[in-house]
Design an enzyme around this catalytic site. Structure first.
Site, PDB file in Angstrom:
ATOM      1  N   ARG A 113       0.795  -1.202  -0.058  1.00  0.00           N
ATOM      2  CA  ARG A 113       0.181  -0.376  -0.023  1.00  0.00           C
ATOM      3  C   ARG A 113       0.905   1.076   0.293  1.00  0.00           C
ATOM      4  O   ARG A 113       0.799   1.847  -0.592  1.00  0.00           O
ATOM      5  CB  ARG A 113      -0.875   0.084   1.430  1.00  0.00           C
ATOM      6  N   TYR A 221      -0.055 -13.288  -0.202  1.00  0.00           N
ATOM      7  CA  TYR A 221       0.724 -12.913  -1.596  1.00  0.00           C
ATOM      8  C   TYR A 221       1.748 -12.399  -1.281  1.00  0.00           C
ATOM      9  O   TYR A 221       2.096 -10.892  -0.153  1.00  0.00           O
ATOM     10  CB  TYR A 221      -0.450 -12.331  -2.555  1.00  0.00           C
ATOM     11  N   ASP A 301     -13.986   4.570   0.792  1.00  0.00           N
ATOM     12  CA  ASP A 301     -14.368   4.049   2.250  1.00  0.00           C
ATOM     13  C   ASP A 301     -15.569   5.046   2.851  1.00  0.00           C
ATOM     14  O   ASP A 301     -16.295   4.638   3.552  1.00  0.00           O
ATOM     15  CB  ASP A 301     -13.413   3.740   3.278  1.00  0.00           C
TER      16      ASP A 301
HETATM   17  C1  FAD Z   1      -6.822  -5.874   5.806  1.00  0.00           C
HETATM   18  C2  FAD Z   1      -7.180  -4.863   4.759  1.00  0.00           C
HETATM   19  C3  FAD Z   1      -6.975  -5.350   3.332  1.00  0.00           C
HETATM   20  C4  FAD Z   1      -6.777  -5.252   2.828  1.00  0.00           C
HETATM   21  N1  FAD Z   1      -6.472  -5.309   1.365  1.00  0.00           N
HETATM   22  C5  FAD Z   1      -7.753  -4.742   0.683  1.00  0.00           C
HETATM   23  C6  FAD Z   1      -7.134  -5.026  -1.300  1.00  0.00           C
HETATM   24  O1  FAD Z   1      -6.809  -6.039  -1.470  1.00  0.00           O
HETATM   25  N2  FAD Z   1      -7.694  -5.101  -1.929  1.00  0.00           N
HETATM   26  C7  FAD Z   1      -8.515  -3.725  -2.049  1.00  0.00           C
HETATM   27  O2  FAD Z   1      -9.043  -2.879  -2.937  1.00  0.00           O
HETATM   28  N3  FAD Z   1      -8.538  -3.362  -0.741  1.00  0.00           N
HETATM   29  C8  FAD Z   1      -8.540  -4.510   0.100  1.00  0.00           C
HETATM   30  N4  FAD Z   1      -8.609  -3.257   1.761  1.00  0.00           N
HETATM   31  C9  FAD Z   1      -9.403  -2.267   1.538  1.00  0.00           C
HETATM   32  C10 FAD Z   1      -8.962  -0.716   1.718  1.00  0.00           C
HETATM   33  O3  FAD Z   1      -7.003  -0.534   2.431  1.00  0.00           O
HETATM   34  C11 FAD Z   1      -9.562   0.580   1.591  1.00  0.00           C
HETATM   35  O4  FAD Z   1     -10.718   0.033   0.987  1.00  0.00           O
HETATM   36  C12 FAD Z   1      -8.976   1.891   0.926  1.00  0.00           C
HETATM   37  O5  FAD Z   1      -7.545   2.010   1.561  1.00  0.00           O
HETATM   38  C13 FAD Z   1      -9.767   2.823   1.318  1.00  0.00           C
HETATM   39  O6  FAD Z   1      -9.061   4.158   0.735  1.00  0.00           O
HETATM   40  P1  FAD Z   1      -9.619   5.596   0.899  1.00  0.00           P
HETATM   41  O7  FAD Z   1      -8.976   6.596   0.031  1.00  0.00           O
HETATM   42  O8  FAD Z   1     -11.601   5.537   0.292  1.00  0.00           O
HETATM   43  O9  FAD Z   1      -9.613   5.588   2.595  1.00  0.00           O
HETATM   44  P2  FAD Z   1      -8.696   5.218   3.359  1.00  0.00           P
HETATM   45  O10 FAD Z   1      -7.572   4.352   2.708  1.00  0.00           O
HETATM   46  O11 FAD Z   1      -8.791   5.425   4.318  1.00  0.00           O
HETATM   47  O12 FAD Z   1      -8.113   7.072   3.144  1.00  0.00           O
HETATM   48  C14 FAD Z   1      -8.364   8.547   3.584  1.00  0.00           C
HETATM   49  C15 FAD Z   1      -7.720   9.355   4.359  1.00  0.00           C
HETATM   50  O13 FAD Z   1      -8.463  10.052   4.717  1.00  0.00           O
HETATM   51  C16 FAD Z   1      -7.739  11.150   5.523  1.00  0.00           C
HETATM   52  N5  FAD Z   1      -8.573  11.622   6.599  1.00  0.00           N
HETATM   53  C17 FAD Z   1      -9.218  10.840   6.877  1.00  0.00           C
HETATM   54  N6  FAD Z   1     -10.470  12.310   8.377  1.00  0.00           N
HETATM   55  C18 FAD Z   1      -9.099  13.343   7.299  1.00  0.00           C
HETATM   56  C19 FAD Z   1      -9.186  14.944   8.110  1.00  0.00           C
HETATM   57  N7  FAD Z   1     -10.817  15.257   8.707  1.00  0.00           N
HETATM   58  N8  FAD Z   1      -8.935  15.862   7.366  1.00  0.00           N
HETATM   59  C20 FAD Z   1      -7.538  15.499   6.575  1.00  0.00           C
HETATM   60  N9  FAD Z   1      -7.081  14.029   5.840  1.00  0.00           N
HETATM   61  C21 FAD Z   1      -8.872  13.347   6.415  1.00  0.00           C
HETATM   62  C22 FAD Z   1      -7.182  10.158   6.585  1.00  0.00           C
HETATM   63  O14 FAD Z   1      -5.643   9.967   6.608  1.00  0.00           O
HETATM   64  C23 FAD Z   1      -6.344   9.253   5.179  1.00  0.00           C
HETATM   65  O15 FAD Z   1      -5.132   9.199   3.966  1.00  0.00           O
HETATM   66  C24 FAD Z   1      -8.107  -3.680   2.242  1.00  0.00           C
HETATM   67  C25 FAD Z   1      -8.856  -3.534   3.599  1.00  0.00           C
HETATM   68  C26 FAD Z   1      -7.821  -4.287   5.454  1.00  0.00           C
HETATM   69  C27 FAD Z   1      -8.523  -3.142   6.549  1.00  0.00           C
END
Ligand code: FAD
Length: 402
Positions: A113, A221, A301
């Site tokens: 990641r 993996y 998310d």
């Molecule tokens: C154990 C595990 C394994 C996974 N494996 C996979 C996989 O193999 N393949 C896959 O596709 N997905 C996988 N996922 C899911 C994936 O990790 C998430 O769906 C993905 O990280 C979502 O990305 P995002 O950018 O929406 O949210 P996030 O990664 O949660 O990013 C949100 C960002 O917003 C920032 N933020 C939050 N609030 C504020 C605020 N108030 N002000 C400023 N910044 C803020 C945070 O710091 C963060 O950087 C896995 C999840 C887990 C828990």
């Protein structure tokens, strides 16, 4: 009469610099939007473990020009396979590698990641239409969909569109639709990275491997060009509620949870660094009825947090980014609320289906005999992971908006 000035480029504020927010920033910038990303972390890409990036998502990332940078860091698995937890018998196997490339036109990648976020971050830094504001938390945004926000410093920012890509506990989601706690799914994930040389002589294969046992499953993996093995061991339990890439658990507890499993699983667990076994309580939400209000929307998310049992959470965030950018490009950008309505109408059916499918997999993976025997027979007979995922991998987010 003087001619009216041509409208300037659309401006966007993106809250969150995770996989979703950074991909959205890049895709929007390429569509001619001037983007500011606000991320609370002081640096990008320092945390996390492995991510499976399937062809539906690598298609988008390669379309953004990241093929060379990602290929240098990725590992391409030769197959996805499911096995029995104790005897290790093969239950199902579907080829990936060159076969996936031929079938879908884009590869199946295993990435760290931190590597993916770094590559996205560097591409954003090189993009003149993107401003990254790191180490700045968003403290509030209006609930009526006005595209503005207030930083913790008190500074106010405005734009034509606001995108909440701020994760499962999204502040933007709460401002728009009110407080609602995510649902604890009763599953806790162990995860860690093992240097591949610690597994020399073992039969850890170059696949996406899933071992299914009663009330638990284990996935592993290779990542980072094959130098590290990523593992995720999911157990049903109720005594851990923390979600964080840096919450440590005791290596002894991890080993206890997978005692009695196949020697390959035990070998990985035993090779896990003592001080780097992490635990993550798995939460999700029911599909939201709406993602947008006015000129504000959600992505990743923030709007569809999902159990990782189809490995699609980050992939969906990447797809969202491509569809959002397409909806906001060109003439459509003149009516931002209508463009956002279109974006969520295009995306919600697919993401809701993946949320439901991931919950179903939590049950299916953890079945106990005799139901697990029926499951294994079904998967062997071709109802396996390859068949189930085929339609998902074919999705073309780059043309979904027409
Ligand atoms: C154990 C595990 C394994 C996974 N494996 C996979 C996989 O193999 N393949 C896959 O596709 N997905 C996988 N996922 C899911 C994936 O990790 C998430 O769906 C993905 O990280 C979502 O990305 P995002 O950018 O929406 O949210 P996030 O990664 O949660 O990013 C949100 C960002 O917003 C920032 N933020 C939050 N609030 C504020 C605020 N108030 N002000 C400023 N910044 C803020 C945070 O710091 C963060 O950087 C896995 C999840 C887990 C828990």
């Amino acid at each position: 009469m003087a001619p009216s000035a041509a409208p300037g480029p659309l401006t966007a504020l993106v809250v969150g610099g995770g996989v979703g927010g950074l991909t959205a920033a890049l895709a929007l910038a390429r569509a001619g939007v001037a983007v500011t990303v606000v991320e609370q972390a002081a640096a990008l890409g320092e945390v996390g473990a492995g991510l499976q990036v399937s062809p539906n998502a690598s298609r988008v990332l390669f379309g953004l020009g990241l093929e060379a940078a990602l290929s240098a860091l990725a590992f391409r698995p030769e197959a996805v396979e499911a096995r029995g937890w104790r005897r290790g018998q093969e239950i199902s196997r579907a080829p990936l590698g060159d076969a996936a490339l031929r079938k879908y036109g884009f590869p199946y990648l295993h990435l760290h990641r931190a590597d993916l976020v770094s590559v996205l971050g560097q591409a954003c830094e090189a993009e003149p239409h993107i401003t990254l504001r790191l180490g700045e938390a968003v403290a509030a945004c209006p609930g009526d969909g006005t595209p503005a926000l207030v930083l913790a410093s008190g500074e106010r920012l405005e734009a034509d569109v606001l995108v909440g890509a701020d994760g499962i506990r999204s502040l933007v989601r709460e401002a728009l639709f009110g407080p609602a706690a995510p649902r604890f799914t009763g599953n806790v994930a162990w995860r860690g990275l093992v240097p591949a040389e610690r597994l020399a002589g073992s039969d850890v294969r170059p696949t996406a491997a899933l071992w299914m046992g009663p009330g638990a499953h284990f996935v592993h993996y290779f990542v980072r060009g094959g130098t590290l093995v990523n593992f995720v061991g999911v157990v049903e339990r109720d005594d851990w509620r923390e979600e964080s890439w840096s919450s440590r658990g005791e290596a002894a507890d991890l080993r206890r949870d997978f005692a009695g499993w196949h020697p390959t699983v035990r070998r990985i667990v035993e090779a896990a660094p003592e001080d780097a076994c992490f635990r993550w309580a798995l939460f999700d939400r029911d599909p939201l009825p709406r993602w947008s209000r006015g000129a504000t929307t959600l992505l990743g998310d923030a709007c569809h947090p999902t159990l990782p049992f189809m490995a699609q959470g980050a992939c969906m965030a990447i797809e969202d980014a491509a569809v959002l950018a397409a909806c906001l490009s060109g003439r459509a950008a003149r009516d931002v609320p209508a463009a956002l309505e279109r974006y969520e109408a295009l995306r919600r059916p697919r993401t809701s289906g993946i949320q439901a499918g991931s919950r179903r997999n939590a049950t299916i993976y953890h079945l106990r005999p005799p139901l697990s025997w029926a499951r294994n027979r079904g998967m062997k007979a071709g109802l396996g992971m390859g068949a189930a995922m085929d339609g998902l991998y074919r999705y073309d987010a780059l043309s979904a908006a027409g």
